[in-house]
Design a protein around this motif. Structure first.
Motif, PDB file in Angstrom:
ATOM      1  N   UNK A   1      71.184  40.093  33.768  1.00  0.00           N
ATOM      2  CA  UNK A   1      70.920  41.345  33.050  1.00  0.00           C
ATOM      3  C   UNK A   1      69.568  41.263  32.352  1.00  0.00           C
ATOM      4  N   UNK A   2      68.706  42.249  32.579  1.00  0.00           N
ATOM      5  CA  UNK A   2      67.369  42.197  31.986  1.00  0.00           C
ATOM      6  C   UNK A   2      67.403  42.414  30.476  1.00  0.00           C
ATOM      7  N   UNK A   3      66.360  41.940  29.800  1.00  0.00           N
ATOM      8  CA  UNK A   3      66.255  42.204  28.372  1.00  0.00           C
ATOM      9  C   UNK A   3      65.992  43.695  28.141  1.00  0.00           C
ATOM     10  N   UNK A   4      66.403  44.174  26.998  1.00  0.00           N
ATOM     11  CA  UNK A   4      66.236  45.592  26.647  1.00  0.00           C
ATOM     12  C   UNK A   4      65.334  45.770  25.438  1.00  0.00           C
ATOM     13  N   UNK A   5      64.483  44.802  25.197  1.00  0.00           N
ATOM     14  CA  UNK A   5      63.694  44.800  23.967  1.00  0.00           C
ATOM     15  C   UNK A   5      62.248  45.260  24.136  1.00  0.00           C
ATOM     16  N   UNK A   6      61.872  45.740  25.308  1.00  0.00           N
ATOM     17  CA  UNK A   6      60.498  46.194  25.476  1.00  0.00           C
ATOM     18  C   UNK A   6      60.409  47.426  26.372  1.00  0.00           C
ATOM     19  N   UNK A   7      60.876  47.336  27.586  1.00  0.00           N
ATOM     20  CA  UNK A   7      60.710  48.439  28.534  1.00  0.00           C
ATOM     21  C   UNK A   7      61.377  49.741  28.095  1.00  0.00           C
ATOM     22  N   UNK A   8      62.620  49.731  27.600  1.00  0.00           N
ATOM     23  CA  UNK A   8      63.223  51.018  27.213  1.00  0.00           C
ATOM     24  C   UNK A   8      62.408  51.782  26.181  1.00  0.00           C
ATOM     25  N   UNK A   9      61.790  51.083  25.254  1.00  0.00           N
ATOM     26  CA  UNK A   9      60.945  51.747  24.266  1.00  0.00           C
ATOM     27  C   UNK A   9      59.769  52.449  24.914  1.00  0.00           C
ATOM     28  N   UNK A  10      59.231  51.838  25.956  1.00  0.00           N
ATOM     29  CA  UNK A  10      58.113  52.443  26.687  1.00  0.00           C
ATOM     30  C   UNK A  10      58.600  53.595  27.563  1.00  0.00           C
ATOM     31  N   UNK A  11      59.740  53.426  28.207  1.00  0.00           N
ATOM     32  CA  UNK A  11      60.301  54.486  29.061  1.00  0.00           C
ATOM     33  C   UNK A  11      60.556  55.756  28.269  1.00  0.00           C
ATOM     34  N   UNK A  12      61.054  55.600  27.053  1.00  0.00           N
ATOM     35  CA  UNK A  12      61.514  56.746  26.263  1.00  0.00           C
ATOM     36  C   UNK A  12      60.402  57.705  25.863  1.00  0.00           C
ATOM     37  N   UNK A  13      59.166  57.314  26.074  1.00  0.00           N
ATOM     38  CA  UNK A  13      58.040  58.182  25.746  1.00  0.00           C
ATOM     39  C   UNK A  13      57.677  59.170  26.839  1.00  0.00           C
TER      40      UNK A  13
END
Length: 158
Positions: free
Chosen positions: A52-64
């Motif tokens: 399972x990938x980490x969720x501590x960087x990419x989701x924050x970028x995706x949400x923009x």
């Protein structure tokens, strides 16, 4: 003296726990994350090597971006499978669908991931139940969610 030192240490530990609890903006989302997501994505969203990938960087970028927001919502609603890369690590995970959760629960868990687990979320705005309801109106399968991710990653230069 030893008892006093122990009491001070305990008070400081409680204070640290209290401060950490205060840092969470989306407590309902954290509760859902801890109950449904933490088994694979681990505490704090740090991920599990190879699975399972980490969720501590990419989701924050995706949400923009609109495309990234759609992808995040579809991932929780419909799951995703297939190999992915996050930075230099590979993951081959079959994330299950959480479509049985309410629209509000999904919005809250996404807000927890984007705003509480990600220090950098740019100009992202919070998810709401109406957005999740709209995503439910156009269901997709896990392979389409995987393809969506590739498009988002490419468009963001990740």
């Amino acid at each position: 003296m030893k008892v006093t030192t122990t009491l001070i240490a305990a008070a400081l530990a409680c204070g640290a726990s209290f401060a950490e609890a205060q840092a969470v903006q989306y407590a309902g989302g954290k509760t859902t994350f801890d109950g449904k997501c933490v088994v694979c994505h681990q505490a704090g969203g740090k991920g599990m090597d190879g699975l399972a990938p980490p969720l501590v960087e990419y989701p924050g970028k995706y949400a923009g971006t609109d495309e990234g927001r759609r992808h995040l919502g579809h991932t929780v609603l419909y799951g995703m499978f297939g190999p992915i890369k996050v930075k230099d690590k590979s993951y081959n995970f079959k994330m299950p669908s959480f479509a049985s959760m309410s629209d509000a629960e999904i919005a809250e868990v996404l807000n927890y991931v984007v705003f509480d687990l990600n220090a950098q979320h740019g100009s992202a705005k919070p998810f709401d139940a109406e957005q999740i309801k709209a995503l439910r109106a156009s269901p997709v399968d896990g392979s389409a969610v995987h393809a969506q991710r590739e498009s988002v990653v490419k468009s963001l230069g990740l």
